[in-house]
Scaffold this motif. Sequence first.
Motif, PDB file in Angstrom:
ATOM      1  N   ASN A  30       0.786  -1.238   0.000  1.00  0.00           N
ATOM      2  CA  ASN A  30       0.000   0.000   0.000  1.00  0.00           C
ATOM      3  C   ASN A  30       0.815   1.284   0.000  1.00  0.00           C
ATOM      4  OD1 ASN A  30      -2.319  -1.551  -0.042  1.00  0.00           O
ATOM      5  ND2 ASN A  30      -2.575  -1.522   2.183  1.00  0.00           N
ATOM      6  N   GLY A 270      -5.608  -1.760   4.381  1.00  0.00           N
ATOM      7  CA  GLY A 270      -5.355  -0.326   4.259  1.00  0.00           C
ATOM      8  C   GLY A 270      -6.360   0.525   5.012  1.00  0.00           C
ATOM      9  N   GLN A 271      -6.295   1.821   4.800  1.00  0.00           N
ATOM     10  CA  GLN A 271      -7.197   2.768   5.456  1.00  0.00           C
ATOM     11  C   GLN A 271      -8.582   2.735   4.808  1.00  0.00           C
ATOM     12  OE1 GLN A 271      -5.535   6.725   5.590  1.00  0.00           O
ATOM     13  NE2 GLN A 271      -3.495   5.979   6.162  1.00  0.00           N
ATOM     14  N   ASP A 289      -6.210   0.833   0.262  1.00  0.00           N
ATOM     15  CA  ASP A 289      -7.076   1.824   0.896  1.00  0.00           C
ATOM     16  C   ASP A 289      -8.436   1.904   0.195  1.00  0.00           C
ATOM     17  OD1 ASP A 289      -4.883   2.383   2.466  1.00  0.00           O
ATOM     18  OD2 ASP A 289      -4.362   4.251   1.439  1.00  0.00           O
ATOM     19  N   GLU A 306      -5.931   0.194  -4.290  1.00  0.00           N
ATOM     20  CA  GLU A 306      -6.925   1.056  -3.663  1.00  0.00           C
ATOM     21  C   GLU A 306      -8.225   1.127  -4.483  1.00  0.00           C
ATOM     22  OE1 GLU A 306      -4.477   3.809  -6.312  1.00  0.00           O
ATOM     23  OE2 GLU A 306      -4.091   2.105  -4.987  1.00  0.00           O
TER      24      GLU A 306
END
Length: 820
Positions: A30, A270-271, A289, A306
């Motif tokens: 990431n 991830g976020q 993410d 992502e």
Amino acid sequence: MKAVIMAGGEGTRLRPLTCNRPKPMVPVVNKPVMEHIIELLKKHDITEIAVTLQYMPERIKEYFQDGQDFGVRLHYYTEQTPLGTAGSVKNAEDFLDDTFIVISGDALTDIDLKSAMDFHRKKGSMATLVLKRVDIPLEYGVVVTDEEGRIIRFLEKPSWGEVFSDTVNTGIYILSAEVLGYIKKGEIFDFSKDLFPTLLQEKKPMYGYITENYWCDIGDLRAYIQAHIDILDGKVNIEIPGKEIREKVWIGEGCQIDEGVTIEPYCVIGQNVHIRKEAYIGSYSVIGDSCMIRDRSGIKRSILWENCNVGKNVQLRGSVICSKVHLRDRVSAFEESVIGEDSVIKEDAVIKPSIKIWPNKMIDECTEVNSNLVWGSKFTRSIFGNRGVAGEINVDITPEYASKLGAAYGATFKGKASIGISCDDSTAANMLKTSFIAGLQSSGAEVVDFGVMLLPVTRSAIRFYRVDGGIHISTSSEDNARLFIDFLDNRGCNISRTLERKIETAFIREDFSRCEGDCIKAVRTVPGYSQFYIRSIINNAKSKDMNYRIVINSRSKLVSETIKEVLAELGCETEVLNLKLVDARTMKESMSSGDIRFFSSMVKTNNFDLGVLMEDTSEKMMLVDDRGRTVTEDMFIALISIILFKTMQDVTMVVPISASHVVEKIADENRGRVIRTKTSPQDIMGKILGNDVRQDMQDQFTMYFDAIAGLVKILDFMRLNNLRLSQIVDMIPEFHISRKEVECPWNAKGKVIRQIIQENRGEAIETLEGVKIFRDNGWVLVLPDAEYPVCKVISESYSAEFAEELTNIYADKIRKISRS
């Protein structure tokens, strides 16, 4: 100290991962891989960094800006045209006022830069290369150092025969500012190909620092996946984003994990990721993410970038899913499959193993994707072997495969070529010839169809019609399902390893260009060249009534009919046999021992002047003299050397490094000379038909690679000099050669050659191909095979017993080293 990050790489072998981004921006757990490099430099207090850019530079500038958010200061230098590795660094010369580090922005490493810098200073080095030992060094620059660490030799991307060490160049350098004076501004200049050879030639202090730390050149999909596994296994010391909520599980801020979700250790989330109920995230998975993973989906050993949206009951196994991909319900994707950015895979679609889907594609419901989009066949580790392409018809080599391979070859000429094509008389070869023609036409090439002919005839036709290249397709009489494809250059030689790699890369990437419909050229048919070729052989013979009795063995009807026609015209009586031959292209064994004894006995007892064993393409032959003696491959080289030296003056013989040194003795006796070359057919051909093609070289090419025309030349020499074949064989000085193949895993070959070189440092050795060690009583050659996990051991000595002993000694060494 300052640093230069080289961030101009396209990452062509990583496509489709790099279709919409430069290679340094490919995410690894990431983060762009270049961010890991910046963190490594910052960790060693290097904060003033130049970044050289070329491919999609704005993507890198937009992400990193001036570097302030990453705790460093970045200075960008963009190439308008490619300048090579050293040329790009020269662009930053005004920034570099002292010793500096050069490091790639697209490799993953945790190297101890301080130790490398200390080594550089201690040695008083002008250039220090950071080196790493690897199992399979073919894709890297191989480097050899002496005991003090001083570099004494290196070679870019060797073949197995050229691997003399398993120590490779990582592309990380510590350089004194004065090296910039060797680089001309604005010109293409490479570190490995230009600067370092110059420093080596001028004997400047150049050292190799061998690191034990982690280093991975993320050159292809497998390396990309393996890098993630190594990070999660703790093999590389980098900063993994997120909080380690339990051992080996990292989760970013803003994540929502619903009840019933299982997350196994060795995972990174991830976020702002949302994982819905009863989903399963297995070991060695990385979720980017802002991804959405819906109910009951299972992700194992997979990497998601992502903003991916994963529907319900989706199953991913060892896949890479690029940014903004939408996988709808019940989609499945399997090992080493890749789905490019912004693609939509609709319900119940199945992406088979190793399939690559380029960006912005849509796959309909219930589709089983078993070929790539763009054009595709499955990823292959290597297309070309020791000699051209070989495989099973309609299994390894299908019509679709042949068409794409033809297009990849044609694309190397950029639509401006005329390509000759031919095949043997089998139906399967003719079928695949049609497919190759379609592929060549789709690339914009003009195709010249030579029809049915033997491979040596095709080589001659290519030169005669002055086409730019050629393809010949043939089958095996021993195994009708086996197919061989020879790719030829404009001299009729097998194409170089460099061009093979170029075709292979285009084939695997599957982004070679196709021409527009109105640019497709009609096929031009050329009939009757085989008869012209036969007439040329007959006309070139000085003796028109040879009157020899010859027995011929060939399983190929086309070969048998051709040679009978030629010899009948020259007044010879022939008898044709059809004994069972082992695949002659391997050259391991031409016939079973019982067949050889029968054939040799037949020649002698029936008073034939000689016997000839022809392989299927009529390139190679084995002779039996009138006394029933078999002329082995080593003896044949000596025999044609005698004929050529005695026929012409100032002859230069080209022989492989594995041939007996009796050839040099014959040359000395006849005031000739010998050039040794690598053992592959294309290396021998290339050396013979170099820039200066003399008559002796043309005759050598014929003797080596045209059995019918070569046989006529031997018969002509016999008749003109009133010699029997046995009398010429008697002229060959006595020699003793022993050959053996030893199992050696692919990942041990570099280590084997390196250790053998180290053990013989200070001794007389040669590393033209493999390593050849000279002894007072002979020599031994250790040669890694390019196609099989074996090493060949060849030795020569004053007696058969000692030659065999030398072979056994080094065979045992190979076994011992490869097991250690």
